[in-house]
Scaffold this active site. Structure first.
Site, short mmCIF file in Angstrom:
data_model
loop_
_atom_site.label_atom_id
_atom_site.label_comp_id
_atom_site.label_asym_id
_atom_site.label_seq_id
_atom_site.Cartn_x
_atom_site.Cartn_y
_atom_site.Cartn_z
N LYS A 250 0.88 -1.37 0.08
CA LYS A 250 0.06 0.07 -0.13
C LYS A 250 0.93 1.24 0.12
O LYS A 250 0.59 2.23 -0.85
CB LYS A 250 -0.86 0.07 1.25
CG LYS A 250 -2.09 -0.98 1.20
CD LYS A 250 -2.72 -0.45 2.71
CE LYS A 250 -2.05 -0.44 3.90
NZ LYS A 250 -1.91 -1.60 4.86
N ARG B 152 -0.65 -9.06 13.14
CA ARG B 152 -1.29 -8.02 12.27
C ARG B 152 -2.19 -8.61 11.32
O ARG B 152 -3.04 -8.14 10.91
CB ARG B 152 -0.19 -7.13 11.70
CG ARG B 152 0.36 -6.41 12.64
CD ARG B 152 1.73 -5.89 12.33
NE ARG B 152 1.91 -4.80 11.29
CZ ARG B 152 2.95 -4.74 10.39
NH1 ARG B 152 3.99 -5.27 10.64
NH2 ARG B 152 2.72 -3.84 9.60
P1 ADP Z 1 0.77 -1.87 8.03
O1 ADP Z 1 -0.19 -1.41 7.17
O2 ADP Z 1 1.96 -2.25 7.26
O3 ADP Z 1 0.49 -2.73 9.12
P2 ADP Z 1 0.96 0.79 9.34
O4 ADP Z 1 1.96 1.38 9.09
O5 ADP Z 1 -0.20 1.10 8.50
O6 ADP Z 1 1.43 -0.51 8.76
O7 ADP Z 1 0.41 0.69 10.77
C1 ADP Z 1 1.18 0.10 11.72
C2 ADP Z 1 0.71 0.02 13.08
O8 ADP Z 1 0.01 1.47 13.50
C3 ADP Z 1 -0.73 -0.74 12.81
O9 ADP Z 1 -0.41 -2.13 13.30
C4 ADP Z 1 -1.40 -0.15 14.08
O10 ADP Z 1 -0.96 -0.45 15.41
C5 ADP Z 1 -1.23 1.31 13.96
N1 ADP Z 1 -2.18 1.98 13.05
C6 ADP Z 1 -2.18 2.45 11.77
N2 ADP Z 1 -3.16 2.78 11.47
C7 ADP Z 1 -4.24 2.57 12.24
C8 ADP Z 1 -5.67 2.97 12.33
N3 ADP Z 1 -6.11 3.35 11.39
N4 ADP Z 1 -6.28 2.50 13.47
C9 ADP Z 1 -5.63 1.82 14.37
N5 ADP Z 1 -4.15 1.68 14.27
C10 ADP Z 1 -3.52 1.96 13.47
#
Ligand code: ADP
Ligand code: ZN
Length: 227
Positions: A25, A183
């Site tokens: 993404k 995750r």
């Molecule tokens: P990925 O999509 O690779 O898991 P992200 O960088 O999007 O990684 O997110 C890393 C972490 O940040 C997630 O595992 C979560 O803990 C937190 N996070 C990110 N976006 C959100 C969201 N919209 N709601 C809740 N937690 C979030």
């Protein structure tokens, strides 16, 4: 004579990009953000920045992130609300990592309604879990600017060094195998229902993630009806 160059940035574009963690993404979002001239809003990046800077929000968020769990909705929703109200989001934006569950999606709709806006398209990037596990272990992130690389699929020109800013690359705490598995579980339980949710609203388009980043980009553009 003034040359009018055709830029896709003339289009209003309010996009959500969905996909499992590690589906690519972030990489596609960066591309689309440049191509359409719209800000790339990654809640993961914003949260990590807060963790780095040891803000109050960052301290709260870190506990959840390190475990591979979602940060509580009220924290993330507030953060997105503030971000979308900023000037650079007026003509479009690309949300990456948000919404992550149905209640965030409903909150987003309210936030946008208040701004007189709505989502144009939701792009889903499909990648099977096995592929994801393989990819995540090779992912490296720049400590300084957050750009993401992969030791096999997108190696930096110089090992361990960011191509964009020269910063040092590192492996995210939450990219370890056990955390990745968690995750993925969280993704299937909480985020995947959004695919049906946006399909029902007629907003969903799907791209199948490929081995090569450029090939995925082609699928993405096709899905969006560009090119
Ligand atoms: P990925 O999509 O690779 O898991 P992200 O960088 O999007 O990684 O997110 C890393 C972490 O940040 C997630 O595992 C979560 O803990 C937190 N996070 C990110 N976006 C959100 C969201 N919209 N709601 C809740 N937690 C979030
Ligand atoms: Zn960098």
């Amino acid at each position: 004579m003034i040359l009018k160059i055709k830029v896709d940035g003339d289009m209003d574009m309010r996009l959500i990009i969905l996909g499992a963690p590690g589906a690519g993404k972030g990489t596609q979002a960066e591309y689309l953000s440049n191509r359409f001239g719209i800000p790339h809003i990654s809640t993961g990046d914003i949260l990590r920045e807060n963790v780095r800077n040891q803000t109050e929000l960052g301290k709260k968020a870190k506990e959840y992130m390190d475990k591979g769990l979602l940060v509580p909705d009220e924290i993330v929703i507030e953060l997105v609300k503030d971000r979308l109200a900023q000037d650079d989001c007026k003509n479009g934006f690309l949300l990456d990592g948000f919404p992550r569950n149905i209640s965030q999606a409903e909150a987003l709709e309210k936030v946008l309604a208040d701004l007189g806006q709505k989502i144009d398209k939701v792009l889903n990037i499909e990648v099977p879990d096995e592929k994801i596990l393989e990819r995540m272990s090779g992912r490296r992130i720049c400590k300084n600017c957050g750009a993401s690389f992969h030791i096999i699929y997108r190696p930096p020109k110089k090992e361990g060094i960011c191509d964009v800013c020269g910063g040092e690359l590192y492996q995210r705490e939450d990219d370890r195998e056990e955390t990745v598995k968690r995750r993925l579980e969280v993704y299937h339980a909480q985020t995947q229902p959004l695919i049906e949710y946006y399909k029902n609203k007629g907003l969903l388009v799907t791209a199948v993630g490929q081995e090569e980043i450029a090939d995925t980009t082609k699928e993405v553009l096709k899905a969006l009806g560009v090119e």
